[in-house]
Motif scaffolding. Structure first.
Motif, PDB file in Angstrom:
ATOM      1  N   LEU B 156       0.831  -1.212   0.000  1.00 19.26           N
ATOM      2  CA  LEU B 156       0.000   0.000   0.000  1.00 19.26           C
ATOM      3  C   LEU B 156       0.864   1.259   0.000  1.00 19.26           C
ATOM      4  N   ASP B 157       1.989   1.190   0.691  1.00 22.00           N
ATOM      5  CA  ASP B 157       2.831   2.380   0.787  1.00 22.00           C
ATOM      6  C   ASP B 157       4.037   2.338  -0.139  1.00 22.00           C
ATOM      7  N   GLY B 158       4.247   1.205  -0.769  1.00 18.44           N
ATOM      8  CA  GLY B 158       5.351   1.112  -1.716  1.00 18.44           C
ATOM      9  C   GLY B 158       6.739   1.192  -1.086  1.00 18.44           C
ATOM     10  N   ILE B 159       6.836   0.848   0.205  1.00 15.60           N
ATOM     11  CA  ILE B 159       8.156   0.860   0.855  1.00 15.60           C
ATOM     12  C   ILE B 159       8.967  -0.331   0.322  1.00 15.60           C
ATOM     13  N   GLU B 160      10.209  -0.063  -0.018  1.00 14.82           N
ATOM     14  CA  GLU B 160      11.057  -1.137  -0.530  1.00 14.82           C
ATOM     15  C   GLU B 160      11.311  -2.191   0.559  1.00 14.82           C
ATOM     16  N   ALA B 161      11.377  -3.449   0.139  1.00 16.11           N
ATOM     17  CA  ALA B 161      11.662  -4.515   1.101  1.00 16.11           C
ATOM     18  C   ALA B 161      12.997  -4.260   1.794  1.00 16.11           C
ATOM     19  N   GLU B 162      13.929  -3.726   1.032  1.00 18.32           N
ATOM     20  CA  GLU B 162      15.256  -3.407   1.577  1.00 18.32           C
ATOM     21  C   GLU B 162      15.150  -2.481   2.800  1.00 18.32           C
ATOM     22  N   THR B 163      14.259  -1.494   2.695  1.00 18.18           N
ATOM     23  CA  THR B 163      14.071  -0.530   3.788  1.00 18.18           C
ATOM     24  C   THR B 163      13.458  -1.203   5.018  1.00 18.18           C
ATOM     25  N   LEU B 164      12.640  -2.223   4.775  1.00 14.33           N
ATOM     26  CA  LEU B 164      11.954  -2.871   5.894  1.00 14.33           C
ATOM     27  C   LEU B 164      12.831  -3.886   6.616  1.00 14.33           C
ATOM     28  N   LYS B 165      13.945  -4.233   6.000  1.00 16.92           N
ATOM     29  CA  LYS B 165      14.869  -5.132   6.681  1.00 16.92           C
ATOM     30  C   LYS B 165      15.420  -4.421   7.899  1.00 16.92           C
ATOM     31  N   GLY B 166      15.469  -5.101   9.018  1.00 13.80           N
ATOM     32  CA  GLY B 166      16.069  -4.491  10.198  1.00 13.80           C
ATOM     33  C   GLY B 166      17.562  -4.322   9.973  1.00 13.80           C
ATOM     34  N   PRO B 167      18.209  -3.529  10.849  1.00 12.28           N
ATOM     35  CA  PRO B 167      19.651  -3.333  10.714  1.00 12.28           C
ATOM     36  C   PRO B 167      20.444  -4.606  11.015  1.00 12.28           C
ATOM     37  N   ASP B 168      19.794  -5.534  11.714  1.00 14.54           N
ATOM     38  CA  ASP B 168      20.455  -6.770  12.093  1.00 14.54           C
ATOM     39  C   ASP B 168      20.437  -7.755  10.921  1.00 14.54           C
ATOM     40  N   PRO B 169      21.601  -8.180  10.452  1.00 15.85           N
ATOM     41  CA  PRO B 169      21.649  -9.073   9.281  1.00 15.85           C
ATOM     42  C   PRO B 169      20.885 -10.384   9.510  1.00 15.85           C
ATOM     43  N   ALA B 170      20.797 -10.792  10.787  1.00  9.06           N
ATOM     44  CA  ALA B 170      20.107 -12.049  11.071  1.00  9.06           C
ATOM     45  C   ALA B 170      18.621 -11.969  10.718  1.00  9.06           C
ATOM     46  N   SER B 171      18.079 -10.752  10.753  1.00 14.67           N
ATOM     47  CA  SER B 171      16.657 -10.632  10.475  1.00 14.67           C
ATOM     48  C   SER B 171      16.393 -10.278   9.013  1.00 14.67           C
ATOM     49  N   ALA B 172      17.454 -10.232   8.213  1.00 14.63           N
ATOM     50  CA  ALA B 172      17.303  -9.774   6.832  1.00 14.63           C
ATOM     51  C   ALA B 172      16.362 -10.654   6.023  1.00 14.63           C
ATOM     52  N   GLY B 173      16.397 -11.962   6.311  1.00 12.68           N
ATOM     53  CA  GLY B 173      15.540 -12.867   5.551  1.00 12.68           C
ATOM     54  C   GLY B 173      14.088 -12.786   5.976  1.00 12.68           C
ATOM     55  N   ASN B 174      13.841 -12.227   7.167  1.00 14.87           N
ATOM     56  CA  ASN B 174      12.475 -12.209   7.680  1.00 14.87           C
ATOM     57  C   ASN B 174      11.491 -11.504   6.776  1.00 14.87           C
ATOM     58  N   ILE B 175      11.914 -10.402   6.214  1.00 19.24           N
ATOM     59  CA  ILE B 175      10.971  -9.619   5.424  1.00 19.24           C
ATOM     60  C   ILE B 175      10.525 -10.419   4.201  1.00 19.24           C
ATOM     61  N   ARG B 176      11.462 -11.131   3.602  1.00 20.47           N
ATOM     62  CA  ARG B 176      11.122 -11.955   2.440  1.00 20.47           C
ATOM     63  C   ARG B 176      10.086 -13.017   2.837  1.00 20.47           C
ATOM     64  N   VAL B 177      10.358 -13.673   3.951  1.00 25.17           N
ATOM     65  CA  VAL B 177       9.455 -14.729   4.409  1.00 25.17           C
ATOM     66  C   VAL B 177       8.090 -14.151   4.796  1.00 25.17           C
TER      67      VAL B 177
END
Lengths: 98, 206
Positions: B156-177
């Motif tokens: 709805l807001d068009g925020i990039e998935a990249e932006t929604l990734k937390g700063p912690d690399p361990a959580s980077a895959g979470n947004i995709r899932v």
């Protein structure tokens, strides 16, 4: 990647993994390897093709969503409104800490 | 002396401005926040922070957008910040699609579709169909958090998935899932309630 390893990977690809790549391709640029494997799988798999079309439709629908009726009904409660008013007034009174 | 009285006049004007914004745009901001974060208290806090930030920086409003748009953009940043923070601390556990309920209901353990997706008939008129949107909204409303937040911010807001990734690399895959699980849930719900055999007949027979 060699042609034979690509073909092997395409045939070995599971639908659940393909679906994950299809979804990810809407959000990020896939690696060339993933992209080609996904495309190969889509040539072979009608279900995943449909899934991809469904996801494209979801994206379209989300971009055309009219104001949701449930959202229009949501209103700030009087209590909260007063709280925010007080907080704004506090700024004026030099309450820098908040 | 003059300086400090200037400051106080300014401050009074800003306060009055803030109260006016609150009365004109409070409900709209709250509706937006509620839709993105779900919980009432959290939505209220974010709205409050937004108004305070706006009053503190009235100079950043230059009139090139409407006040509403400007306020929503401040709120949106706060919602995104909150989303990113909460995905690192609270949900840092490894989320994987294969381990999820959506996977279990859609796929066999060897990764095949349990029920093959059907062909959706989506003529352009469907986007004008009120009944369709009612079903769509109800399906969207069933998405649990944080999937719902992630999906709405993305679509709805068009925020990039990249932006929604937390700063912690361990959580980077979470947004995709999360986005994938949200799409799965939404498509299953629509397939069942709108596009599926039973429901299509009902819709087409009218």
């Amino acid at each position: 990647m060699s042609r034979s390893s690509w073909i092997q990977r395409v045939f070995a690809m599971r639908c659940d993994d393909a679906a994950e790549l299809i979804s990810a391709s809407l959000d990020e640029e896939l690696s060339a390897f993933d992209r080609l494997t996904m495309k190969g799988h889509l040539l072979l798999c009608r279900s995943c093709c449909r899934f991809r079309k469904q996801l494209s439709f979801l994206r379209l629908a989300m971009s055309k969503t009219p104001p949701l009726t449930g959202e229009k009904e949501k209103q700030l409660s009087t209590e909260c409104r007063h709280r925010i008013e007080r907080a704004i007034n506090d700024l004026d009174n030099g309450d820098q800490g908040h | 002396m003059t300086q400090s009285s200037d400051r106080s006049t300014n401050a009074k004007r800003e306060t009055a401005q803030g109260i006016e914004w609150l009365s004109d745009h409070g409900d709209a901001l709250y509706a937006y926040a509620r839709s993105r974060v779900g919980r009432r208290e959290l939505a209220e806090d974010l709205v409050q922070e937004t108004f305070l930030a706006a009053v503190k920086s009235p100079m950043s409003f230059r009139g090139d957008a409407s006040v509403r748009t400007w306020l929503v953009s401040i709120l949106k940043r706060k919602v995104v910040d909150h989303y990113r923070k909460s995905s690192t601390s609270r949900e840092a556990e490894n989320e994987s699609f294969r381990g999820s309920q959506e996977h279990q209901s859609s796929f066999t353990s060897s990764g095949k579709w349990k029920n093959a997706p059907s062909v959706w008939k989506t003529p352009p008129e469907i986007l004008e169909d009120r009944e369709f949107w009612l079903i769509f909204e109800s399906c969207l409303g069933k998405l649990p958090n944080p999937l719902s937040s992630a999906f709405k911010l993305r679509e709805l807001d068009g925020i990039e998935a990249e932006t929604l990734k937390g700063p912690d690399p361990a959580s980077a895959g979470n947004i995709r899932v999360r986005l994938h699980r949200a799409r799965h849930l939404l498509r299953s719900c629509l397939e069942k309630n709108w596009f599926g055999d039973g429901s299509r007949k009902r819709a087409k027979s009218s």
